[in-house]
Design a protein around this motif. Structure first.
Motif, mmCIF file in Angstrom:
data_model
loop_
_atom_site.group_PDB
_atom_site.id
_atom_site.type_symbol
_atom_site.label_atom_id
_atom_site.label_comp_id
_atom_site.label_asym_id
_atom_site.label_seq_id
_atom_site.Cartn_x
_atom_site.Cartn_y
_atom_site.Cartn_z
ATOM 1 N N TRP A 125 -2.163 4.598 6.068
ATOM 2 C CA TRP A 125 -3.106 3.917 6.969
ATOM 3 C C TRP A 125 -4.534 4.019 6.431
ATOM 4 O O TRP A 125 -5.301 3.038 6.483
ATOM 5 C CB TRP A 125 -3.054 4.526 8.369
ATOM 6 C CG TRP A 125 -1.907 4.094 9.234
ATOM 7 C CD1 TRP A 125 -0.976 4.898 9.820
ATOM 8 C CD2 TRP A 125 -1.585 2.764 9.662
ATOM 9 N NE1 TRP A 125 -0.092 4.155 10.558
ATOM 10 C CE2 TRP A 125 -0.451 2.836 10.487
ATOM 11 C CE3 TRP A 125 -2.164 1.513 9.422
ATOM 12 C CZ2 TRP A 125 0.132 1.712 11.072
ATOM 13 C CZ3 TRP A 125 -1.583 0.392 10.000
ATOM 14 C CH2 TRP A 125 -0.448 0.497 10.813
ATOM 15 N N THR A 150 -0.729 -9.032 7.025
ATOM 16 C CA THR A 150 -0.182 -7.698 6.773
ATOM 17 C C THR A 150 1.128 -7.524 7.522
ATOM 18 O O THR A 150 1.231 -7.854 8.704
ATOM 19 C CB THR A 150 -1.179 -6.620 7.217
ATOM 20 O OG1 THR A 150 -2.360 -6.728 6.405
ATOM 21 C CG2 THR A 150 -0.593 -5.222 7.053
ATOM 22 N N ILE A 201 -0.192 -8.169 2.417
ATOM 23 C CA ILE A 201 -0.115 -6.715 2.289
ATOM 24 C C ILE A 201 1.144 -6.223 2.999
ATOM 25 O O ILE A 201 1.502 -6.752 4.061
ATOM 26 C CB ILE A 201 -1.365 -6.042 2.890
ATOM 27 C CG1 ILE A 201 -2.600 -6.360 2.036
ATOM 28 C CG2 ILE A 201 -1.195 -4.537 3.024
ATOM 29 C CD1 ILE A 201 -3.917 -5.889 2.618
ATOM 30 N N ALA A 220 -1.964 -2.139 12.847
ATOM 31 C CA ALA A 220 -2.504 -2.822 11.672
ATOM 32 C C ALA A 220 -3.519 -3.881 12.079
ATOM 33 O O ALA A 220 -4.590 -4.007 11.470
ATOM 34 C CB ALA A 220 -1.368 -3.456 10.872
ATOM 35 N N LEU A 234 3.008 -2.663 4.535
ATOM 36 C CA LEU A 234 2.913 -1.262 4.939
ATOM 37 C C LEU A 234 4.312 -0.806 5.332
ATOM 38 O O LEU A 234 5.089 -1.578 5.900
ATOM 39 C CB LEU A 234 1.970 -1.095 6.128
ATOM 40 C CG LEU A 234 0.526 -1.555 5.951
ATOM 41 C CD1 LEU A 234 -0.216 -1.500 7.288
ATOM 42 C CD2 LEU A 234 -0.187 -0.688 4.924
ATOM 43 N N VAL A 283 0.834 -1.203 0.000
ATOM 44 C CA VAL A 283 0.000 0.000 0.000
ATOM 45 C C VAL A 283 0.870 1.256 0.000
ATOM 46 O O VAL A 283 0.522 2.262 -0.631
ATOM 47 C CB VAL A 283 -0.966 -0.005 1.196
ATOM 48 C CG1 VAL A 283 -1.844 1.242 1.203
ATOM 49 C CG2 VAL A 283 -1.842 -1.254 1.157
ATOM 50 N N PHE A 336 -4.931 1.665 3.585
ATOM 51 C CA PHE A 336 -4.948 0.302 4.111
ATOM 52 C C PHE A 336 -6.329 -0.066 4.647
ATOM 53 O O PHE A 336 -6.842 -1.164 4.378
ATOM 54 C CB PHE A 336 -3.897 0.179 5.217
ATOM 55 C CG PHE A 336 -3.917 -1.126 5.953
ATOM 56 C CD1 PHE A 336 -3.632 -2.323 5.307
ATOM 57 C CD2 PHE A 336 -4.207 -1.168 7.315
ATOM 58 C CE1 PHE A 336 -3.640 -3.529 5.995
ATOM 59 C CE2 PHE A 336 -4.215 -2.361 8.004
ATOM 60 C CZ PHE A 336 -3.928 -3.551 7.346
ATOM 61 N N GLU A 337 -6.942 0.844 5.367
ATOM 62 C CA GLU A 337 -8.271 0.538 5.915
ATOM 63 C C GLU A 337 -9.288 0.343 4.794
ATOM 64 O O GLU A 337 -10.174 -0.520 4.891
ATOM 65 C CB GLU A 337 -8.729 1.638 6.865
ATOM 66 C CG GLU A 337 -10.061 1.339 7.512
ATOM 67 C CD GLU A 337 -10.290 2.057 8.824
ATOM 68 O OE1 GLU A 337 -11.284 1.727 9.502
ATOM 69 O OE2 GLU A 337 -9.494 2.941 9.170
#
Length: 308
Positions: A252, A267, A222, A288, A224, A193, A255-256
């Motif tokens: 963030w 993640t 995923i 996360a 981050l 992301v 991501f949500e």
């Protein structure tokens, strides 16, 4: 008697050396050796750890000793950075065999590589370089992924890149290219992301539009990470995928949105330089996990339709 697994590549029976810890729904971190004692001191933390394959291609020593201790109690994600999946030359056979040996040795829950190139002849660059998205590149990338998957006997996850230049000769979008690779090879996808946000900012496109067109149904992991905010030689804003700080607020939020569609996909927090104390890195993973827990029952519309 130890359970037995089989390598599809060799059809040779292999003893299962480590417990088959599930990775579904977990939030993890990059494994750094300075955190080993803190990790071992925490019981039932419900996490997984990612390592860069190239750091463990020696036969033994302290790196393997540390990773073996972590792997006994946690699932591991093996992340390659030097396979040069998009490179114009054939894959390095010796490197591929070392990669295969690591997969067989540690039985990782997830195995991934980058949509990039990073070699020239016998030189390995310290960068993941971008590709033109053309039919010729698609054929080359697909062939290389097929070769890797045949060698290790399992599908890999392919990570979308962070980019700083784009090629005029590209004939398809990045999302269309990634979708075509997944269809041709059967590989899964690793959605970074932060890379989406970095590339969208650098090239002036919408990160939300990119994610709307991304083949989310193929995502198996995923990433981050933090990024650095800089300027280029012309004074324009330039984001660098630096992995040296906390995840940014905008990342963030993206991501949500993704988790709202996918549910709690495994993640990982990437933090590879300016390494913080373990509680700081662990707190990022817990943040996360908190987001993931809000969307335990979320599934893609495609999955709902298939189940109907």
């Amino acid at each position: 008697m130890k359970p037995i697994i089989k390598s599809a590549a060799s059809q040779t029976a292999l003893p299962l050396r480590f417990p088959a810890h599930p990775v579904a729904g977990l939030a993890g971190t990059s494994f750094k050796h300075e955190h080993l004692q803190d990790i071992l001191a925490e019981a039932n933390q419900g996490s997984f750890f990612e390592v860069h394959a190239e750091n463990y291609m020696g036969a033994g020593g302290s790196p393997h000793h540390a990773l073996e201790r972590v792997r006994r109690d946690h699932p591991v994600s093996l992340h390659g950075v030097c396979m040069s999946i998009g490179g114009p030359q054939p894959l390095d056979k010796a490197h591929l065999q070392r990669f295969r040996a690591l997969v067989e040795r540690y039985e990782p829950a997830l195995v991934s590589e980058h949509l990039a190139w990073s070699t020239h002849e016998t030189t390995f660059f310290n960068d993941l370089l971008p590709l033109p998205y053309t039919q010729a590149t698609l054929a080359r990338v697909s062939d290389h992924i097929d070769e890797v998957q045949a060698a290790i006997g399992r599908p890999i996850l392919l990570e979308n890149p962070s980019t700083y230049v784009a090629f005029r000769q590209s004939t398809m979008s990045e999302t269309d290219f990634i979708r075509a690779v997944a269809r041709r090879t059967g590989c899964g996808l690793l959605l970074d992301v932060n890379n989406v946000f970095v590339s969208a900012t650098n090239h002036g496109f919408s990160a939300l539009d990119y994610l709307s067109d991304f083949p989310l149904a193929e995502v198996g992991e995923i990433h981050l990470a933090g990024h650095a905010d800089a300027t280029d030689d012309e004074g324009e804003r330039l984001l660098i995928d630096s992995h040296d700080g906390p995840v940014g607020d905008a990342v963030w939020k993206l991501f949500e949105i993704v988790i709202g569609r996918l549910g709690p996909v495994p993640t990982l927090i990437e933090w590879d330089s300016a390494i913080p104390a373990w509680p700081v890195l662990r707190a990022e993973a817990l943040a996360a996990r908190e987001i993931m827990d809000r969307y335990v029952n979320a599934i893609l519309p495609e999955a709902r339709n298939a189940a109907a």
